[in-house]
Scaffold this active site. Structure first.
Site, PDB file in Angstrom:
ATOM      1  N   GLY A  81       0.835  -1.207   0.000  1.00 33.60           N
ATOM      2  CA  GLY A  81       0.000   0.000   0.000  1.00 33.60           C
ATOM      3  C   GLY A  81       0.865   1.250   0.000  1.00 33.60           C
ATOM      4  O   GLY A  81       1.845   1.324   0.738  1.00 33.60           O
ATOM      5  N   ASP A 118       5.643  -5.043   5.843  1.00 32.83           N
ATOM      6  CA  ASP A 118       6.250  -6.344   6.136  1.00 32.83           C
ATOM      7  C   ASP A 118       6.199  -7.311   4.954  1.00 32.83           C
ATOM      8  O   ASP A 118       7.140  -8.077   4.725  1.00 32.83           O
ATOM      9  CB  ASP A 118       5.671  -6.966   7.421  1.00 32.83           C
ATOM     10  CG  ASP A 118       4.160  -7.082   7.388  1.00 32.83           C
ATOM     11  OD1 ASP A 118       3.543  -6.631   6.397  1.00 32.83           O
ATOM     12  OD2 ASP A 118       3.600  -7.624   8.348  1.00 32.83           O
ATOM     13  N   THR A 121       4.469   2.643   5.448  1.00 29.32           N
ATOM     14  CA  THR A 121       3.069   2.204   5.514  1.00 29.32           C
ATOM     15  C   THR A 121       2.340   3.113   6.486  1.00 29.32           C
ATOM     16  O   THR A 121       2.915   3.512   7.514  1.00 29.32           O
ATOM     17  CB  THR A 121       2.929   0.737   5.982  1.00 29.32           C
ATOM     18  OG1 THR A 121       1.570   0.522   6.417  1.00 29.32           O
ATOM     19  CG2 THR A 121       3.835   0.380   7.134  1.00 29.32           C
ATOM     20  N   ASP A 162       0.121   2.210   8.404  1.00 33.31           N
ATOM     21  CA  ASP A 162      -0.382   1.410   9.536  1.00 33.31           C
ATOM     22  C   ASP A 162       0.459   1.507  10.812  1.00 33.31           C
ATOM     23  O   ASP A 162      -0.011   1.170  11.889  1.00 33.31           O
ATOM     24  CB  ASP A 162      -0.476  -0.073   9.126  1.00 33.31           C
ATOM     25  CG  ASP A 162      -1.416  -0.290   7.946  1.00 33.31           C
ATOM     26  OD1 ASP A 162      -2.318   0.536   7.750  1.00 33.31           O
ATOM     27  OD2 ASP A 162      -1.227  -1.290   7.221  1.00 33.31           O
ATOM     28  N   ASP A 204       2.749  -0.474  11.750  1.00 27.79           N
ATOM     29  CA  ASP A 204       2.677  -1.818  12.335  1.00 27.79           C
ATOM     30  C   ASP A 204       3.986  -2.598  12.193  1.00 27.79           C
ATOM     31  O   ASP A 204       3.988  -3.827  12.231  1.00 27.79           O
ATOM     32  CB  ASP A 204       1.533  -2.612  11.671  1.00 27.79           C
ATOM     33  CG  ASP A 204       1.715  -2.764  10.159  1.00 27.79           C
ATOM     34  OD1 ASP A 204       2.599  -2.087   9.589  1.00 27.79           O
ATOM     35  OD2 ASP A 204       0.978  -3.562   9.552  1.00 27.79           O
ATOM     36  N   LYS A 228     -25.256  14.073  27.939  1.00 29.84           N
ATOM     37  CA  LYS A 228     -24.403  14.228  26.758  1.00 29.84           C
ATOM     38  C   LYS A 228     -24.952  13.374  25.615  1.00 29.84           C
ATOM     39  O   LYS A 228     -25.014  12.155  25.726  1.00 29.84           O
ATOM     40  CB  LYS A 228     -22.983  13.789  27.110  1.00 29.84           C
ATOM     41  CG  LYS A 228     -22.011  14.079  26.020  1.00 29.84           C
ATOM     42  CD  LYS A 228     -20.620  13.720  26.463  1.00 29.84           C
ATOM     43  CE  LYS A 228     -19.704  13.939  25.283  1.00 29.84           C
ATOM     44  NZ  LYS A 228     -18.449  13.275  25.433  1.00 29.84           N
ATOM     45  N   GLN A 269      -7.300   8.162   3.563  1.00 28.03           N
ATOM     46  CA  GLN A 269      -6.220   8.133   4.563  1.00 28.03           C
ATOM     47  C   GLN A 269      -4.843   7.863   3.946  1.00 28.03           C
ATOM     48  O   GLN A 269      -3.817   8.084   4.575  1.00 28.03           O
ATOM     49  CB  GLN A 269      -6.497   7.037   5.605  1.00 28.03           C
ATOM     50  CG  GLN A 269      -7.751   7.281   6.412  1.00 28.03           C
ATOM     51  CD  GLN A 269      -8.249   6.024   7.107  1.00 28.03           C
ATOM     52  OE1 GLN A 269      -7.896   5.761   8.238  1.00 28.03           O
ATOM     53  NE2 GLN A 269      -9.058   5.231   6.430  1.00 28.03           N
TER      54      GLN A 269
HETATM   55  O1  F6P Z   1      -1.446  -1.353   4.620  1.00 32.00           O
HETATM   56  C1  F6P Z   1      -2.029  -0.145   4.235  1.00 32.00           C
HETATM   57  C2  F6P Z   1      -3.521  -0.298   4.065  1.00 32.00           C
HETATM   58  O2  F6P Z   1      -4.060   0.955   3.697  1.00 32.00           O
HETATM   59  C3  F6P Z   1      -4.265  -0.872   5.261  1.00 32.00           C
HETATM   60  O3  F6P Z   1      -4.485   0.082   6.264  1.00 32.00           O
HETATM   61  C4  F6P Z   1      -5.518  -1.390   4.618  1.00 32.00           C
HETATM   62  O4  F6P Z   1      -6.056  -2.462   5.371  1.00 32.00           O
HETATM   63  C5  F6P Z   1      -5.029  -1.878   3.293  1.00 32.00           C
HETATM   64  O5  F6P Z   1      -3.800  -1.219   3.028  1.00 32.00           O
HETATM   65  C6  F6P Z   1      -5.986  -1.602   2.153  1.00 32.00           C
HETATM   66  O6  F6P Z   1      -5.465  -2.187   1.030  1.00 32.00           O
HETATM   67  P1  F6P Z   1      -5.987  -1.934  -0.456  1.00 32.00           P
HETATM   68  O7  F6P Z   1      -5.486  -0.583  -0.876  1.00 32.00           O
HETATM   69  O8  F6P Z   1      -5.397  -3.025  -1.242  1.00 32.00           O
HETATM   70  O9  F6P Z   1      -7.483  -1.924  -0.393  1.00 32.00           O
END
Ligand code: F6P
Length: 319
Positions: free
Chosen positions: A11, A103, A125, A127, A129, A213, A251
């Site tokens: 990604g 990864d 990335t 993420d 992660d 609230k 995002q």
């Molecule tokens: O790893 C980056 C990410 O954006 C993740 O947050 C998400 O789960 C995934 O890639 C989405 O992948 P794709 O762009 O293949 O839909």
């Protein structure tokens, strides 16, 4: 080492261009030839490789996405795919490779190193992660994109006294949700690392309602499940009509933040330094603002640990 190559894989993440720029400029600074491989490992297999010059990476530091494009490549997970890639590297006389990605991308780099091609990984990335680095390239920008979106949603949530569930990316990691929740004062955060917290979300909603609230923001990491499903669960349990927003690929885009540009520049340059030192199978990272490098095999065997103190704090602050 006189000829190296760079690719982006998996990604895309804002700041990948800044990392490519750093790799290219640092390599040329050290009198090396540098090649760009387009479309990640798929491009490597296909021989989609071209020489990059100083000007090839001009005016890209501020651009989102990756000028080298990216892909997730099933074929490269096979021996045959890796052999095809190695043949292409040999044809171009490339002696070392820098892989910018997550990864999955590092697994490919590890295979190439095992087969005699020195590779260095750069964590890119949204993420966050990857173990061995406090932050990955793209995380900060994605976080800021989320914050901007939530600020807007909060306006309408307050006006209409509504509960919103906002689903954010992160794959199996809850970092984007956790940091966004803390930065935006969300009433509840659901992360995969603490899956069983749904009852707590309901208790918080009830407590809020009891004291008058009527609006709240719940941030749900995609690794927990679907926001639509959780919206249904809340509707049934609380007899309210929550609204659901899935932020999605917004995002992943946008101009990288200053933090990501600086991080990407430092990590990209460090990766070239490691190749020059004759290193291989290393991932560069940043820990306590110091550049570090780790064995890729070690990184792949470890699990990213989320900061649960921050999670606890978010609960304490959103009572
Ligand atoms: O790893 C980056 C990410 O954006 C993740 O947050 C998400 O789960 C995934 O890639 C989405 O992948 P794709 O762009 O293949 O839909």
């Amino acid at each position: 080492m006189k000829k190296i190559a760079v690719l982006t894989s998996g990604g895309d993440a804002p700041g990948m261009n800044a990392a490519i720029r750093a790799v290219v400029r640092k390599a040329i600074y050290h009198d090396m030839e540098i090649y760009g491989i387009k479309n990640g490992y798929q491009g490597l297999i296909d021989g989609n490789i071209e020489k990059l010059e100083i000007g090839s990476v001009g005016d890209i530091i501020q651009r989102g996405g990756t000028i080298l494009h990216s892909a997730r490549c099933e074929e490269f997970k096979t021996d045959a795919g890796q052999e095809k890639g190695i043949k292409q590297l040999k044809n171009h006389g490339v002696e070392g490779l820098i892989v910018i990605g997550g990864d999955g991308s590092f697994r490919g780099a590890q295979k190439l190193t095992e087969k005699g091609y020195p590779c260095i990984g750069v964590p890119g990335t949204i993420d966050n992660d990857i173990p061995g680095t406090d932050f990955t390239i793209g995380f900060d920008t994605a976080l800021n994109t989320i914050i901007n979106a939530i600020d807007k949603i909060r306006d309408t949530a307050t006006s209409h006294e509504r509960t919103f569930i906002i689903e954010v990316m992160g794959r199996d990691a809850g970092d984007l949700a956790l940091y966004a929740g803390l930065a935006d004062g969300a009433e509840s955060i659901l992360i995969p690392e603490q899956k069983d917290d749904f009852q707590d979300v309901l208790n918080r909603l009830k407590r809020g309602h009891d004291r008058g609230k009527k609006h709240s923001i719940i941030i749900l990491a995609e690794g927990v499940g679907s926001a639509v499903t959780y919206g249904e669960k809340i509707r049934e349990a609380m007899n309210i009509e929550p609204r659901v927003t899935v932020l999605g690929h917004i995002q992943r885009g946008g101009s990288p933040s200053a933090t990501d540009r600086v991080l990407a520049s430092r990590l990209g340059a460090k990766a070239v330094d490691l190749l020059l030192e004759g290193q291989a199978d290393r991932m560069v990272g940043i820990q306590q603002n110091q550049l570090v490098d780790h064995d890729i095999g070690d990184i792949l065997n470890k699990k990213h640990i989320i900061n649960l103190d921050m999670y606890k704090l978010s609960k304490e602050l959103s009572i």
